[in-house]
Every structure is written in C-alpha cells, then in structure tokens.
Design an enzyme around this catalytic site. Structure first.
Site, short mmCIF file in Angstrom:
data_model
loop_
_atom_site.label_atom_id
_atom_site.label_comp_id
_atom_site.label_asym_id
_atom_site.label_seq_id
_atom_site.Cartn_x
_atom_site.Cartn_y
_atom_site.Cartn_z
N ALA A 1 -42.19 12.33 -38.23
CA ALA A 1 -42.66 13.52 -38.90
C ALA A 1 -43.39 14.58 -37.84
CB ALA A 1 -43.85 12.91 -39.94
N GLU B 1 -36.37 4.44 -37.33
CA GLU B 1 -37.45 4.44 -38.04
C GLU B 1 -37.46 3.31 -38.66
OE1 GLU B 1 -40.25 6.91 -40.86
OE2 GLU B 1 -38.98 8.14 -39.95
N ARG C 1 -34.52 13.76 -38.35
CA ARG C 1 -35.35 14.99 -37.69
C ARG C 1 -35.35 16.23 -39.03
NH1 ARG C 1 -34.03 17.43 -31.76
NH2 ARG C 1 -36.16 17.97 -31.54
N GLN D 1 -38.47 3.16 -33.79
CA GLN D 1 -39.63 3.96 -33.80
C GLN D 1 -40.61 3.60 -34.59
OE1 GLN D 1 -36.20 7.27 -34.94
NE2 GLN D 1 -38.03 7.87 -35.29
N ARG E 1 -39.88 15.86 -49.49
CA ARG E 1 -40.07 16.76 -48.71
C ARG E 1 -38.88 18.00 -48.72
NH1 ARG E 1 -42.88 17.63 -43.37
NH2 ARG E 1 -44.03 15.63 -43.53
N GLU F 1 -39.80 18.55 -35.10
CA GLU F 1 -39.03 18.81 -36.12
C GLU F 1 -38.88 20.44 -36.23
OE1 GLU F 1 -39.04 15.06 -39.16
OE2 GLU F 1 -40.89 16.12 -38.46
#
Length: 789
Positions: free
Chosen positions: A538, A259, A369, A224, A337, A740
C-alpha cells in the site's frame, strides 16, 4: 534514456537536509540521494537471499502434487508410488495437518492442501519432502489421482450470470446518478477488458523451515508479511505464535505477489519439517510459480455517463467486475480500492460505483502494485477519451475540465474531501515543460502526411490514496539500539524488496542523531524483534516504519539530552546534535564518546517505537469516510508511433512530473518512478495472460509472457519531482509515498496508442482497445477504424 543531466536537474534540491538545511557533508541523512544499502552486494552477487543460505544439516527439499483439472471432487489419490520413489522421506496430505487447514489471510477459502475437491489447475494436493530438489519434483509426478469433474467457471461474464462471487457485491454512491445521466445533454456507455499481470519477481517463492528444540519452527522466507507467515505457520502446526520465528532479510522483488502468497509455501515447508524433524526448503520453479500463484486481478468494467457540451461529467454509473479466482484472498479490499479509484483525478458529482468480486476456477488472484487502483482508474480514463472523441476535442481538454478543484468540486464519491489538491498545477506545469501543445500539433500534422505510420500523444494524471483501506493495518513498530562505540542498530517491521525501504529508514534514524548513515546497521525483519507487523504494501512502508523508527530514535535522543542536562548543568537548548557530534554547552563530544559516557551513566540506549496513521476511517455500511490519509499525485505525457500494417509500436518519449512531497532520497524516488512507469506500461501493452478453455495457464514461463525489455522503455525518458512541495499532512519529514502511484502513469502510453489509432479515422471515432494493447490488438483496432472511416 534519461541522461545524467536530467538526474541532476530532478535531484537539484538533494544537497541539503530537509530538516535543518545543512549542506551534505557526507552524513547521508533525509533529503539527500543515497545509494541503496545493498547495492554493492547486489552488483557483486554477494547479497544473500533465502535460496543462497547454506544448506542446514539434514536439509530436505519440498514439492507438491498439483491438480490437473480446474474443478472437481477428488475420488481417490494413490500416493504409493510417490512414497516409494527415490529420495522421498515424507509425504503428507491435508489429513496430516495438526492444526488449521485453511490459511485464508482474511476470509476462509484457501486450504493449505486440497480438501476433497480442487478449484483450479495447479492447486496443491499433497506435499513431498525428499533428499534433493530434483527428486522431490520427480516424485510428485508419480501420483495417481481420480476426479469427478465439475463444471468450471472460467469467464467473468459466466460468473456474473451465475452470481458466482467470493464476497458480496458492494456499492458506493453520491447523489442521484440515474437522473443526472438522463438529464444530461449527452450520454455514452461502454465497457473495457483490463488484463491481469504476472508479478515476475526475479526471486521466486522460497521458504525454509527449521524445527527448534522446544517444538517450534524457525522460518526464513521471501515474504512481504513476516507476521502473517508467523501466525499461519503457528496455526497449521497448532503451536503458540511465540514458538515461531520468521526472519526476512531481503526479497528479490515482491510487487504484492509475496504479501499473502508467500505463506502457503512456508506453511508446507513447516508441516514437512514438523513431520520429518529435519529442516525443509521449498522453492518453486518459475513455471510452477506462475501456475500456482495469483496475478493482478483481470477486470471487466462498464460505464454509462452523462455530460454537457463542454465535456463536463454530470452523472456516471460505473461497474467494476474483478476476476478474483477461486478464493477471497485479498479480493474484497482490492475491488474496494478499484471502486475508490474509479474517479482517478476527476470530480464525479452524481456517481454510483458498484464492485463485483467474481469467483472463477483459476488460481486466486492477489495483491499487485496499486492493489486494484489501476484497474479502477482505467474506466474513467477511457471515459475521458470517449467524451473527447464524441465532442471532437483534445482529450487533455476534457481531463482538465473534469479535474477536482474549485468551489464544491473536491468531494469524492465515497465522501472524502480531496485536500491540498495540486493536480491542476502539476498538469499545467507538465503541459508547459513537455511542450504538449506544440507536440500535439506536430503529431496531428505528421498523421495527416503519413498513411502507414501514425503518432499519438496523451497526458494523463494520477491521484492515488495512501493508506491501507483496512484500518488496523495502518500501524508499525521499530527497534533502535545505540552501542557504546556510537554505532546504531535498526530493526523495523517493513520488508526490503529492492525498493530502498531500509535505506530510507536508516536515513531517518541518522537524521535524528545527525550521524553518518553508514553508522546505522539494518537487520532482518524478524518477528522476535518487531512483533505484529503489517505487510509492506500500500505504498506505506516508509510512511509507517519511518515514523516508528523516528519515534524510537527520539526517545533515546531525549534520554541523552536529559542526561547531558543533569550531568553538565546545561539547559536542553544547549544540547545539540550535529556532524557526528553532541554539543553540550561549551563542550563537544563525538557521538561515540558521548554514547560511552551515557552508558557509564546508566542511560538506556535502546528503545522501541510505534506509529499509527491518524485521521483515517471508513463506514462500509454507509460507503462514507476517509479511507486515505492523503493523496499522492503526478502526471505523465507519452508520445508513441504505430505501424498501421502490423500493429507494432514504439514509445518515443515520456515526461513525468511526480509529487513525492519532501523527498527522503531523491535518487531512490526517481528510480521507483521509472520502474513503476515501465511496469505499468508493460501491464497495459505487452504482458498478456492466456488461459485455455480448460482453465490451464498457457503464458506460464518467460518465453510465453513478455515483460518490457530495455528497448520497450521510452527512447526519451524525462522524470522530475515537484519542487518545494512538502506534504501538508504530518508524514515522516513531510514526504509522500512513491511505490505505487507512478505505476498508473503507464496509462499515458495506452491513451497515446488510442490517440494514434483514432487518427486513422480522423479522430472522429474512439477506438476499442482492451488491455494489454498488444500489437495484435492495435492492428485489430486500426482495421476497425479503417472500416469506419
């Protein structure tokens, strides 16, 4: 399952362009449903993934030796039998790395191969290149390794007691929560264990590395984040970045698991290729993949809340404790987050949210996710249910009372204003369209008349912030060429992992030129075409790369307009792009014809494009700012039935209403919503990660780890997009992110299960139901309810 009638209803506005209102006459531009650009190839088995590429001349295969203990010093490592094994060409340890040995993506702590000690079972110790995949895997098992075993930290509670963190704790604060809680009419406290989740992508981790004539390396990888792979490969080889080319055409799923954690295997393949001067492929078997790559972070959260007689929260303290595994990886931002989303959809007037990044001797957990958002939301959704049971009210009533909205109730605990808030309208609309109130009464009546089977229903909202919380990642580039036959070549920095990103970005370019989307060819994401790209994560893939591609197309379009004005003596207003044509005054040229004319007129038909997200900022020192460009919103109603004798359950019906702004491709958006919901439901119900007391992952293959199957999906599944809802922020064609946000709608199933269990004690007690809510946990919760009824 959702019928074709439902699809048509949900996509009813997809027959016109959202840009100019033109009917869909085959142009397949923005606002129209268009099938995934690789759909035919994927169905036919013709789509090429990294492992499908023809073997290169002299290609070798890689494997790594793995630690067998969770924590210890390496006393000795005898690799003589490995080196002499059949087919082995090279064996390397960390001492053979010419450049950097630490490949931590943000903070140090991730050695490419173990340096003197091991910190989880499965950590790579050394790497082998052999003439076949099987011979490489057999060879690594011949190593003789001696350890000095050290104490392993294997639970969050032990990590907290020892203050064992990968990064320092962090707190966000608004007002005086302690006083507000103490002065409130009611107080409650509790805790919840939120399980992790295996990515279970269809295509496992795989990379190939091919040495080049100038001492560089060409990498094909399922990643990713191609630019990060480029950087880390260059660093471990101690060569400039311009000698490393990373090519990524498509992934067979990523979900965050590729990622950062695609990079180690590309780096090891490159190190072996550099050592042998031959191409090397490194692919992980499914069990090795599950053992050696990180998961969604498990969390253990707790809260104390004060509220009034109506159920409105007056003050709250929340602590989120992320199980980060052995290294930082992306955990700092993930726990951030979780903290940002600890409010979900609710105004927390006086709030303190603390996040701990716990270090354990397990594999380093990573992006997934939602990136911590789901784990943060779970606590406040639990609080809503707890308040409702305490006051004897419907949880939906408590949720609506606490929603953002109204005078002085639109600022988050990190001091960002919740602008353009449509959650009250979404919930009202869904409550009506799903017949929630009538079904709530029917569920209550059913439970009163049935001793064994019990039903539950819940409506839960989602407010999810869109942007990378690390500011510099909010940028993207693209490259667009027009050829003299009128066809278009597009490359951008995003990674296609099945989510339809390439399809959407091609639609955007086609819309700008008003040509058929099939004339737009999309190439791999390549670091030599679009440099310094951000990860595709994101939920920002279309927002960022779509805007960059639009910018490139607009540059070329303006050149064509300027050329037409100069050549044909017309004004800019007299130059129109429509239906594969360019209209210049009274003359009409096909797009292909005018492209040839422009070329002959020495007009550049190639351009880069760039975009950076505006408005975003966050001051970590004060815990204040605007980390998100905008919020994506939605809500779901789920109804379940449980068997109180076995704990087994079934999701009977789910209704979803999701705001995607002006949808670029309704069919793809609906597919993303369906898939995200089912994946979120799986996280909260069936997908259980199990480690033993030594820190070994036991749920390490598809036989011991259960993802949702088709029969786990809701029997009646209804998905709709909020109609006529352009994003008020200046996003690409006023769309909203969709990757997401719908994942968290799976919380409706968990809350519905709790509702069914609560009925066993006549809804007077809120059950304890940690996740995943497996049938065993549901049964234990039922038995606990019976004991209290």
């Amino acid at each position: 399952m959702r019928s074709l009638i439902d699809v048509k209803k949900a996509s009813s506005n997809s027959d016109k362009s959202v840009v100019n209102g033109q009917d869909n006459v085959g142009l397949g531009g923005v606002g129209r449903s268009k099938k995934h650009e690789s759909a035919d190839k994927q169905v036919a088995g013709e789509a090429i993934y990294v492992d499908d590429r023809p073997a290169l001349r002299g290609e070798l295969h890689a494997a790594v030796g793995q630690s067998t203990i969770a924590h210890g010093n390496i006393l000795s490592m005898d690799l003589s039998a490995v080196k002499s094994a059949e087919g082995v060409i090279a064996v390397i340890t960390v001492e053979d790395v010419p450049g950097h040995t630490d490949i931590g993506p943000v903070f140090p702590g991730d050695p490419v191969l173990a340096i003197g000690k091991v910190e989880f079972i499965g950590q790579p110790l050394f790497a082998v290149a052999a003439t076949s995949y099987d011979l490489a895997r057999k060879a690594v098992k011949l190593a003789k390794v001696e350890y000095e075993e050290l104490e392993a930290v294997l639970t969050v509670k032990v990590a907290l007691a020892k203050q064992n963190f990968v990064r320092p704790p962090f707190t966000m604060k608004r007002g005086d929560s302690e006083s507000a809680i103490a002065n409130a009419e009611h107080q409650l406290s509790g805790e919840i264990v939120v399980g992790g989740q295996e990515h279970m992508y269809l295509e496992g981790q795989v990379s190939t590395a091919e040495p080049t004539e100038d001492g560089g390396m060409n990498i094909h990888t399922s990643s990713q984040h191609p630019s990060e792979v480029q950087k880390l490969v260059a660093e471990v080889l101690d060569i400039p970045l311009n000698k490393v080319l990373v090519d990524m055409r498509r992934m067979g799923g990523g979900f965050g698991g590729k990622e950062t954690q695609a990079a180690p295997w590309a780096c090891i393949a490159a190190l072996l290729a550099n050592e042998t001067k031959r191409p090397v492929k490194f692919k992980l078997g499914r069990m090795d993949d599950m053992i050696m790559t990180g998961k969604r972070h498990p969390f253990e959260n707790n809260y104390t809340v004060g509220f009034d007689a109506n159920g409105q929260i007056k003050g709250i303290n929340i602590e989120v404790n992320g199980n980060c595994g052995y290294s930082p990886d992306l955990s700092d931002a993930i726990v951030d987050r979780a903290m940002f989303h600890s409010d979900n959809a609710y105004f927390l007037d006086q709030a303190t949210v603390t996040g701990n990044r716990c270090k354990l001797n397990t594999v380093s957990h990573t992006a997934y996710r939602g990136f911590g958002g789901p784990q943060g939301m779970m606590t406040i959704e639990m609080v809503m249910d707890e308040i409702a049971r305490h006051l004897g009210k419907d949880p939906l009533e408590i949720r609506k009372i606490n929603l953002y909205g109204g005078e002085g109730r639109n600022e988050t605990h990190y001091h960002q204003e919740v602008e353009h808030n449509n959650l009250p309208e979404i919930i009202e609309s869904l409550e009506e369209s799903s017949d929630y109130q009538a079904r709530r009464n029917a569920v209550t009546e059913f439970n009163a008349n049935n001793a064994i089977l019990k039903k539950g229903i819940a409506l839960t909202p989602v407010k999810f912030g869109i942007s990378f919380t690390v500011q510099h990642l909010n940028q993207a580039g693209a490259l667009v060429h027009i050829y003299t036959d009128g066809t278009i070549h597009l490359s951008h920095g995003g990674s296609e992992m099945g989510q339809g990103l390439n399809t959407k970005v091609a639609q955007i370019v086609a819309e700008e030129f008003q040509v058929d989307v099939d004339t737009v060819a999309i190439s791999s994401a390549r670091t030599d075409k679009v440099p310094n790209s951000s990860p595709t994560a994101a939920s920002s893939g279309t927002d960022l790369n779509g805007k960059a591609a639009e910018a490139a197309a607009k540059t070329i379009k303006q050149r064509l307009i300027d050329f037409a004005c100069e050549t044909y003596q017309v004004s800019a207003e007299q130059v129109k792009f429509a239906n594969n044509n360019i209209i210049v005054g009274e003359q009409t040229f096909s797009f292909a014809e005018f492209s040839q004319i422009a070329y002959m007129g020495r007009v550049s038909l190639s351009s880069t494009g760039f975009y950076k997200t505006p408005k975003i900022h966050f001051d970590r020192a004060t815990g204040k700012g605007r980390p998100f460009f905008y919020y994506a919103t939605g809500a779901a109603v789920s109804e379940v039935i449980i068997d109180t004798l076995t704990g087994e359950y079934k999701t009977l019906r789910t209704d979803i209403l999701q705001d995607v702004g002006h949808s670029i491709n309704p069919a793809i958006d609906i597919g993303q919503i369906e898939g995200a919901f089912v994946q979120g439901m799986g996280w909260l119900t069936t997908e259980e990660l199990v480690w033993n007391e030594q820190g070994r992952l036991l749920s390490n293959n598809p036989a011991t780890y259960k993802i949702p199957a088709i029969n786990d999906a809701p029997e009646d599944f209804r998905v709709a997009l909020v109609p006529d809802a352009p994003n008020r922020e200046h996003t690409i064609y006023n769309s909203k992110a969709v990757g997401e946000p719908p994942f968290m709608l799976g919380m409706a199933v968990w809350s519905a299960l709790k509702d069914a269990v609560a009925s066993v004690a006549d809804y007077k007690v809120s059950p304890v139901l940690d996740t995943p809510a497996t049938p065993e946990r549901v049964l234990f919760a039922v038995e606990a309810m019976k004991a209290q009824s």
